[in-house]
Design a protein around this motif. Structure first.
Motif, short mmCIF file in Angstrom:
data_model
loop_
_atom_site.label_atom_id
_atom_site.label_comp_id
_atom_site.label_asym_id
_atom_site.label_seq_id
_atom_site.Cartn_x
_atom_site.Cartn_y
_atom_site.Cartn_z
N HIS A 221 0.79 -1.23 0.00
CA HIS A 221 0.00 0.00 0.00
C HIS A 221 0.82 1.29 0.00
O HIS A 221 0.23 2.37 0.06
CB HIS A 221 -0.93 0.00 1.22
CG HIS A 221 -1.93 -1.12 1.22
ND1 HIS A 221 -3.01 -1.14 0.37
CD2 HIS A 221 -1.98 -2.26 1.95
CE1 HIS A 221 -3.71 -2.25 0.59
NE2 HIS A 221 -3.11 -2.94 1.54
N HIS A 281 -6.67 -2.38 7.33
CA HIS A 281 -6.42 -3.69 6.73
C HIS A 281 -6.06 -4.79 7.74
O HIS A 281 -5.60 -5.85 7.31
CB HIS A 281 -5.28 -3.57 5.71
CG HIS A 281 -5.52 -2.58 4.62
ND1 HIS A 281 -6.44 -2.79 3.60
CD2 HIS A 281 -4.96 -1.36 4.39
CE1 HIS A 281 -6.43 -1.75 2.79
NE2 HIS A 281 -5.54 -0.87 3.23
N SER A 284 -7.26 -8.25 6.89
CA SER A 284 -7.04 -8.78 5.54
C SER A 284 -5.60 -9.21 5.38
O SER A 284 -4.72 -8.78 6.11
CB SER A 284 -7.38 -7.72 4.49
OG SER A 284 -6.52 -6.60 4.62
#
Length: 286
Positions: A221, A281, A284
């Motif tokens: 990211h 996140h 995940s």
């Protein structure tokens, strides 16, 4: 009232009894995991189970239950303790023996113990919600198998007390080459210029689950430069930011080292951005 699990039974923690002849009590002959849980959902459970496998292999103890069975046990502990913000402690030892002796028993009957404890909600990445740490530095005097998540943590405990005695909350440890290993209860990241650096894994460091998540999140990211390599004491002491990583802290900024401020004694912008990635996140897998 905390409900715990021991060898097939769930009971109030205050009523749980473990034999004094358990090798976990006698020798610290066991391994453990701490899995964070927020609003009833466990974080990175598969990563924790993978590390549990590695630790059990490191002490030559077969896993007594399958991953599915352990997941069922942990899920039940979460449910019976309110499914809120919890740390789930799981410990597996080599079990009870008739006689105290150093050699492993030929046919061990492992002890499985789990319980839950309250943890604070994670930071959202804002300075106002940061849990800031003061740290001291010391020579790493622990044993040479820190890659095993062993219950034998006396070396870590003694180092932590060195921090407490200096009115600090953590201790940054350095090996004989004056290279950063880790902290008493955390892995460590440092920001050197525009680069995020963390020590490479070896027998001196625990393969932290949160460290692993952080590296994956930064790779997926951000376009930041991240290096995994030896980190010198000079780099640590001159770093613009220092972060601690652990399952119940996620990323936490260090605001002073040996009494000297880091980033003027405030959480840094890179820490804030990285912790915001966890906020978005954490459940995940990149």
């Amino acid at each position: 009232m905390t409900i715990a699990y021991l060898n097939g039974d769930y009971a109030p923690l205050a009523d749980v009894r473990i034999s004094p002849m358990d090798r976990g009590f006698l020798f610290g002959d066991g391994v453990y995991e701490v899995i964070p849980c927020y609003d009833g959902s466990m974080v990175a459970l598969q990563y924790h189970l993978e590390r549990l496998h590695q630790s059990l292999e490191g002490i030559a103890l077969s896993q007594p239950e399958s991953d599915a069975q352990l997941t069922s046990i942990l899920s039940e502990v979460v449910a019976r303790n309110g499914a809120g913000n919890l740390g789930i402690y799981l410990q597996i030892t080599r079990g009870v023996v008739a006689k105290r002796e150093h050699a492993f028993p030929e046919h061990p009957l492992p002890t499985i113990f789990a319980y839950a404890f309250d943890i604070s909600p994670p930071s959202d990445g804002s300075p106002e919600t940061a849990s800031c740490f003061r740290a001291v530095t010391r020579r790493d005097q622990r044993w040479g198998r820190c890659h095993i998540k062993s219950t034998a943590l006396l070396g870590n405990v003694l180092h932590m007390m060195e921090a407490v005695e200096e009115d600090a909350e953590e201790v940054l440890l350095f090996n004989d080459q004056d290279e950063l290993t880790e902290a008493a209860a955390c892995n460590v990241f440092v920001v050197c210029g525009d680069t995020i650096v963390t020590p490479e894994l070896d027998h001196q460091k625990l393969p932290g689950v949160t460290r692993r998540q952080c590296l994956e999140l930064l790779e997926t990211h951000t376009d930041w430069t991240v290096e995994i390599r030896p980190v010198s004491r000079d780099e640590v002491l001159s770093a613009s930011e220092i972060w601690l990583s652990s399952s119940t802290k996620e990323l936490a900024p260090v605001v002073s080292v040996d009494g000297k401020p880091v980033n003027e004694g405030r959480p840094g912008a890179r820490w804030s951005a990285a912790q915001k990635l966890f906020q978005q996140h954490r459940f995940s897998r990149p």
